[in-house]
Design an enzyme around this catalytic site. Structure first.
Site, PDB file in Angstrom:
ATOM      1  N   HIS A  89      43.305 -15.581  -5.437  1.00  0.00           N
ATOM      2  CA  HIS A  89      44.265 -14.501  -5.633  1.00  0.00           C
ATOM      3  C   HIS A  89      45.134 -14.377  -4.382  1.00  0.00           C
ATOM      4  CE1 HIS A  89      41.930 -12.170  -9.004  1.00  0.00           C
ATOM      5  NE2 HIS A  89      42.053 -13.473  -9.250  1.00  0.00           N
ATOM      6  N   GLU A  91      45.742 -11.942  -2.372  1.00  0.00           N
ATOM      7  CA  GLU A  91      45.125 -11.277  -1.233  1.00  0.00           C
ATOM      8  C   GLU A  91      44.187 -12.219  -0.488  1.00  0.00           C
ATOM      9  OE1 GLU A  91      45.280 -10.338  -4.403  1.00  0.00           O
ATOM     10  OE2 GLU A  91      44.844  -8.216  -4.668  1.00  0.00           O
ATOM     11  N   CYS A 136      38.913  -8.821  -4.707  1.00  0.00           N
ATOM     12  CA  CYS A 136      39.806  -8.743  -3.556  1.00  0.00           C
ATOM     13  C   CYS A 136      39.536  -7.494  -2.721  1.00  0.00           C
ATOM     14  CB  CYS A 136      41.258  -8.771  -4.026  1.00  0.00           C
ATOM     15  SG  CYS A 136      41.727 -10.351  -4.765  1.00  0.00           S
ATOM     16  N   CYS A 168      41.930  -6.331  -7.358  1.00  0.00           N
ATOM     17  CA  CYS A 168      40.767  -6.278  -8.241  1.00  0.00           C
ATOM     18  C   CYS A 168      39.520  -6.045  -7.388  1.00  0.00           C
ATOM     19  CB  CYS A 168      40.646  -7.571  -9.030  1.00  0.00           C
ATOM     20  SG  CYS A 168      40.284  -9.016  -7.990  1.00  0.00           S
TER      21      CYS A 168
END
Length: 334
Positions: free
Chosen positions: A231, A233, A264, A261
């Site tokens: 992701h 992040e 993360c 999420c």
């Protein structure tokens, strides 16, 4: 540092008063305090020192326990951990370390603090901070209640009764206005989100900032990398940690276009990110309040400050356009 303060003694009452004033803040960095006000810096370190029993030699575990207690109570306004705090104390002589470097005891406090330290206790410091932070929280709650009361739709039947029963004496807080710097940095994160779109990935972008400077960027790449953890992040955190040579990013901020999420959010907390800024909410997987709020869980040992909704419309609009384009493409994909 303290030589210039030697002639300006502080009383125990003034010590408690200044500590209470500092307690109303959050996320104070010792390095920043040192640059802004050397007296506050020494007062905070001396406060931590008083949590070590006088005249007692402690092993590292015992010293760490005392410093954790300080950070949980009288040092609750600080953004640091016991390891960094112990290093400051030892390097500046507030705490003495044995030749082996494994045992610790109180050092000699600066002259301008010594007299007051003799009559103060760790309990008194902790109580001063607890009282100040409780008063701050009550004031915030009162302001929020006043704002909600003013914002609530008025009912014709209840107006008169409400007017007689409740007297609102505080002005509501102004609407949230995100800083120009936050907006500028979020636009840079949006640029990273466009990179993800160009590769057919869900357009989410992120960047890590330290002292106002971007040190790492990332964008969604789970499909291209065949990596469910890739992701935006996580990509940015990995790049920042590699650049700094440290898995702790305690002096850094993370900007991301979409609410993180749970995965993360966990990575952000493990990295000790001091502040998270995100744009659009994610009502399906968001872990900053939309589905769950991991950053508000009191049992976790680190709490990143969260700024929500910076350029939310632009960040959300980018995702809306991406999915609309994908649905309209043949076969449902761009």
């Amino acid at each position: 540092m303290s030589a210039s303060f030697a002639a300006v003694q502080i009383s125990a009452e003034a010590w408690l008063e200044r500590l209470a004033q500092l307690a109303t803040r959050n996320g104070l960095l010792l390095s920043t305090v040192r640059e802004r006000d050397a007296r506050d810096f020494e007062l905070l370190l001396a406060s931590a020192t008083l949590f070590l029993p006088a005249g007692q030699l402690l092993d590292e575990r015992g010293a760490n326990g005392c410093l954790r207690q300080f950070l949980d109570t009288a040092g609750a306004m600080l953004d640091t951990d016991h390891v960094e705090l112990r290093r400051w104390l030892a390097d500046l002589g507030f705490v003495h370390r044995t030749d082996r470097g494994t045992d610790y005891r109180r050092g000699v406090l600066p002259a301008w603090l010594a007299a007051a330290a003799a009559v103060l206790s760790a309990g008194a410091l902790a109580e001063a901070v607890r009282t100040a932070r409780s008063a701050r929280d009550r004031d915030r709650a009162a302001r929020k209640a006043a704002w909600m009361l003013r914002s609530a739709p008025a009912s014709p039947a209840g107006d008169a009764a409400a007017a007689g029963a409740i007297e609102v004496i505080e002005q509501p807080p102004p609407p949230v206005e995100h800083s120009a710097q936050d907006q500028t940095l979020m636009r840079l994160a949006l640029d990273q989100a466009h990179n993800a779109w160009a590769l057919g990935e869900v357009p989410v972008g992120a960047l890590v900032v330290r002292d106002g400077q971007v040190i790492a960027t990332g964008f969604n790449q789970p499909i291209g990398n065949s990596d469910p953890t890739a992701h935006a992040e996580v990509q940015a955190l990995r790049a920042a940690a590699e650049l700094l040579g440290n898995y702790r990013l305690s002096h850094c901020e993370l900007y991301v276009t979409l609410e993180p999420c749970a995965m993360c959010a966990g990575a952000i907390q493990h990295a000790r990110i001091k502040r998270l800024v995100f744009g659009a909410r994610d009502h399906k997987t968001g872990a900053c309040g939309s589905v769950i709020d991991l950053f508000a869980e009191p049992r976790l040992n680190h709490h990143t400050r969260v700024e929500r909704g910076v350029l939310a419309e632009e960040c959300g609009g980018l995702l809306t356009r991406f999915f609309a384009e994908r649905r309209s493409a043949p076969g449902g994909q761009s």
